[in-house]
Enzyme design. Structure first.
Site, PDB file in Angstrom:
ATOM      1  N   CYS A 189      34.312  -5.350  25.848  1.00  0.00           N
ATOM      2  CA  CYS A 189      35.088  -5.189  27.081  1.00  0.00           C
ATOM      3  C   CYS A 189      35.592  -6.550  27.578  1.00  0.00           C
ATOM      4  O   CYS A 189      36.589  -7.047  27.064  1.00  0.00           O
ATOM      5  CB  CYS A 189      34.260  -4.444  28.136  1.00  0.00           C
ATOM      6  SG  CYS A 189      35.233  -3.864  29.555  1.00  0.00           S
TER       7      CYS A 189
ATOM      8  N   HIS B  21      32.580   0.515  25.289  1.00  0.00           N
ATOM      9  CA  HIS B  21      31.211   0.009  25.456  1.00  0.00           C
ATOM     10  C   HIS B  21      30.246   0.703  24.491  1.00  0.00           C
ATOM     11  O   HIS B  21      29.702   1.765  24.821  1.00  0.00           O
ATOM     12  CB  HIS B  21      30.732   0.239  26.894  1.00  0.00           C
ATOM     13  CG  HIS B  21      31.306  -0.719  27.884  1.00  0.00           C
ATOM     14  ND1 HIS B  21      30.756  -1.949  28.138  1.00  0.00           N
ATOM     15  CD2 HIS B  21      32.396  -0.617  28.683  1.00  0.00           C
ATOM     16  CE1 HIS B  21      31.465  -2.580  29.058  1.00  0.00           C
ATOM     17  NE2 HIS B  21      32.470  -1.793  29.407  1.00  0.00           N
TER      18      HIS B  21
ATOM     19  N   GLU C   3      27.293  -0.111  23.919  1.00  0.00           N
ATOM     20  CA  GLU C   3      25.939  -0.228  24.461  1.00  0.00           C
ATOM     21  C   GLU C   3      25.638   0.777  25.567  1.00  0.00           C
ATOM     22  O   GLU C   3      24.487   0.944  25.974  1.00  0.00           O
ATOM     23  CB  GLU C   3      25.707  -1.659  24.984  1.00  0.00           C
ATOM     24  CG  GLU C   3      26.271  -1.967  26.368  1.00  0.00           C
ATOM     25  CD  GLU C   3      27.767  -2.221  26.420  1.00  0.00           C
ATOM     26  OE1 GLU C   3      28.210  -2.814  27.418  1.00  0.00           O
ATOM     27  OE2 GLU C   3      28.494  -1.819  25.475  1.00  0.00           O
TER      28      GLU C   3
END
Length: 235
Positions: free
Chosen positions: A95, A185, A187
């Site tokens: 990001c 993202h 994660e």
């Protein structure tokens, strides 16, 4: 000894840290059992960045800041990225980190003309993306969590375009052989994405647009384990 560095470029909402953890913890969990040492540097808090020769690899997290604010700690990360790319050290920008890589390598970063993308979105690999080691084991179209107001508006010269969707044309790219950026993202869990959709205030500027959908992302997290494997094969 070299380490795989997680460079922390921000924190999640203060009200959610105790419940969800913070950016660096999400990335560390996503890496799995990386066989090489992993270290964290809080760049936003002013901690010294590692020298490139100490990096087996580096990951730059997301941030609630904006790249175009040119904050001193952010500009310092951008300088480090240039050095890592020159040294061919493995790099992954997530990001905000993706955007920093884009600008560090000569691309353009700014507010997305259609506003914020937020939610669980569909991402599609290009032909090159389907052959890229970062996306090994990931289907040509997959679900990923995303929240961003700024984007890489123009890819760096010579960058390899890896992924896109109907809202964000540059969801992933590669510079050279071992520096990647992903706008989504990998994660994030569903719970983390839900917190961002509920708050809706991460970052500043454009009003939120995009799907606003919340769903599961069974494949997106492989970006992190694939990157860890790539780093540790060269460790």
């Amino acid at each position: 000894m070299k380490s795989l560095y997680i460079i922390k470029a921000g924190s999640t909402f203060a009200t959610e840290v105790a419940r969800l953890g913070d950016f660096e913890e999400w990335v560390r969990r996503g890496l799995g059992d990386a066989p090489c040492p992993v270290a964290v540097v809080n760049a936003e808090a002013g901690e010294a960045l590692p020298a490139p020769e100490r990096c087996a690899g580096a990951i730059v997290t997301g941030s609630h800041a904006m790249v175009t604010d040119n904050l001193p700690w952010s500009v310092a990360i951008e300088r480090l990225i240039r050095e890592l790319v020159a040294a061919r050290a493995p790099f992954l920008g997530i990001c905000y980190g993706h955007q920093l890589l884009g600008r560090a390598a000569g691309g353009e970063v700014g507010y997305h003309p259609r506003g914020r993308e937020a939610g669980t979105v569909s991402v599609e690999l290009t032909l090159e993306g389907g052959r890229d080691p970062l996306f090994d084991g990931i289907p040509a179209r997959f679900a990923a969590h995303a929240t961003h107001a700024q984007s890489v508006l123009r890819l760096p010269p010579g960058a390899v375009h890896l992924a896109f969707n109907g809202f964000e044309p540059n969801h992933s790219f590669r510079v050279g052989e071992s520096a990647w950026g992903v706008q989504f993202h990998p994660e994030y869990t569903r719970e983390i994405m839900a917190a961002y959709l509920q708050d809706g205030s991460a970052g500043s500027g454009a009003s939120r647009k995009g799907s606003g959908v919340l769903g599961e992302t069974p494949f997106a997290g492989r970006v992190l384990t694939n990157f860890a494997s790539f780093v540790c094969r060269r460790f």
